[in-house]
Design an enzyme around this catalytic site. Sequence first.
Site, PDB file in Angstrom:
ATOM      1  N   ARG A  35     -38.499  63.390 -39.777  1.00 39.71           N
ATOM      2  CA  ARG A  35     -38.994  64.667 -39.227  1.00 39.71           C
ATOM      3  C   ARG A  35     -40.414  64.990 -39.692  1.00 39.71           C
ATOM      4  O   ARG A  35     -41.169  65.622 -38.956  1.00 39.71           O
ATOM      5  CB  ARG A  35     -38.041  65.794 -39.607  1.00 39.71           C
ATOM      6  CG  ARG A  35     -36.771  65.700 -38.804  1.00 39.71           C
ATOM      7  CD  ARG A  35     -35.790  66.759 -39.192  1.00 39.71           C
ATOM      8  NE  ARG A  35     -34.702  66.784 -38.227  1.00 39.71           N
ATOM      9  CZ  ARG A  35     -33.544  67.390 -38.432  1.00 39.71           C
ATOM     10  NH1 ARG A  35     -33.322  68.030 -39.547  1.00 39.71           N
ATOM     11  NH2 ARG A  35     -32.615  67.362 -37.497  1.00 39.71           N
ATOM     12  N   LYS A 197     -15.263  64.156 -28.105  1.00 39.23           N
ATOM     13  CA  LYS A 197     -14.541  65.158 -27.320  1.00 39.23           C
ATOM     14  C   LYS A 197     -15.155  65.460 -25.963  1.00 39.23           C
ATOM     15  O   LYS A 197     -16.366  65.614 -25.842  1.00 39.23           O
ATOM     16  CB  LYS A 197     -14.500  66.476 -28.100  1.00 39.23           C
ATOM     17  CG  LYS A 197     -13.605  66.421 -29.309  1.00 39.23           C
ATOM     18  CD  LYS A 197     -13.673  67.757 -30.005  1.00 39.23           C
ATOM     19  CE  LYS A 197     -12.621  67.864 -31.097  1.00 39.23           C
ATOM     20  NZ  LYS A 197     -12.777  69.130 -31.828  1.00 39.23           N
ATOM     21  N   GLY A 353     -27.006  64.096 -31.892  1.00 39.87           N
ATOM     22  CA  GLY A 353     -26.765  63.683 -33.274  1.00 39.87           C
ATOM     23  C   GLY A 353     -26.294  62.265 -33.506  1.00 39.87           C
ATOM     24  O   GLY A 353     -27.034  61.448 -34.051  1.00 39.87           O
ATOM     25  N   GLY A 376     -28.593  69.854 -30.976  1.00 36.54           N
ATOM     26  CA  GLY A 376     -28.167  71.007 -30.170  1.00 36.54           C
ATOM     27  C   GLY A 376     -29.151  71.321 -29.055  1.00 36.54           C
ATOM     28  O   GLY A 376     -28.759  71.631 -27.923  1.00 36.54           O
TER      29      GLY A 376
END
Length: 395
Positions: A35, A197, A353, A376
């Site tokens: 980052r 999921k 992620g 996100g």
Amino acid sequence: MKTIQDINFEGKKALIRVDFNVPLDENFTVTDITRIEAAKPTIIKILEDGGAVVLMSHLGRPKGTEDKFSLKHIVDKVSEIIGVDVKFASDCVGEIAEKAASELQMGEVLLLENLRFYAEETKGDVAFAEKLSKLGDIYVNDAFGTAHRAHASTTIVAQFFSQNKCFGSLLAQEIISLKKILEEGEKPVLAILGGAKVSSKITVIENILDKVDHLIIGGGMSFTFIKAQGGKIGNSICEDDKQELALDILKQAEAKGVQIHIPVDVIAADNFSNDANTQICDINDIPDGWEGVDAGPKSREIFDAIVKKSKTILWNGPLGVFEMENFAGGTIALGNSIAEATKNGTFSLVGGGDSVAAVKQFGFADKVSYVSTGGGAMLESLEGKTLPGIEAILK
Ligand code: AMP
């Protein structure tokens, strides 16, 4: 879209929202510098123009002021990466910050203390944002990882800069890469959604059906689809309450002319551990007591062929339990296929992620066109939402 390339920063102080939310070990050593390196081009461009840089970021989720979340721990690492001795202000607003910012000379870099030492940051407090705005002449947002949050430093502060605001080069790259998938992707466009999921990716699937020609549904998600269609999935993970939805997605895809591809075979394990016994099964016929943990050899071959005929590829989510070495083969094979397609001119974006962790771990990061820095924020963009941090600059 106004970026740092459109502005000459000579004699100006840039207030840059970066994402320096980096992992630290118990000795406060930065264990992943990705980052910080990602913010470097923006910082360097401003310094080379003859400007000064004030950096603001959050680190972790502190409750008030907590020394272990102080950004002072990363000052040396940032200095080393940028190649400039970075100064540090032990507060991000108020007297200390204002004094440090006003004394800053052109060519110098100042890092402010953790924004989240103030609850006002995440609340998007206007008065707090106004205090931040005093620390620079031009506001630059270069933090994609927090662009989906309407926090003081990511969104609200922009309103105090009228025309003097723009995207940093990292955020601009993220926006351009997403656009290449969602708006201007060269056909055939392929999305690969994997992971655990269905429920966490429903909105992504529904939005993406309007943009793609092919959709691969892999990983744990695939078993909800297989069971809904009457397959025998043994002990594989499944969201029973999402079976109806899975059938509906298949119907929607058919109506929209999107070809959906689900694994045809799996590596099944007799328990959820790396040293479990394994066998290759038809995905519709997994014995009781066994669970699908990775894509099987036939599936890998089929996916390889689809990847290689696609001109635009989005990859979000692993094809198996890649954290366990013995079940990483499907994810690695897919990474290899995408790397090869990319070499032959396909545009490939990896985001979200766990797939980012996988491409880094297996050495694909520089073999795909772009690896997104936002989990996100990436998912919300793929859901078709406009991110507040991006909107605030465009306004
Ligand atoms: P997500 O955060 O939704 O992208 O999910 C990533 C997680 O899905 C990883 O931790 C994988 O281990 C997990 N996963 C992928 N395939 C399977 C599977 N067949 N069974 C259980 N977990 C899986």
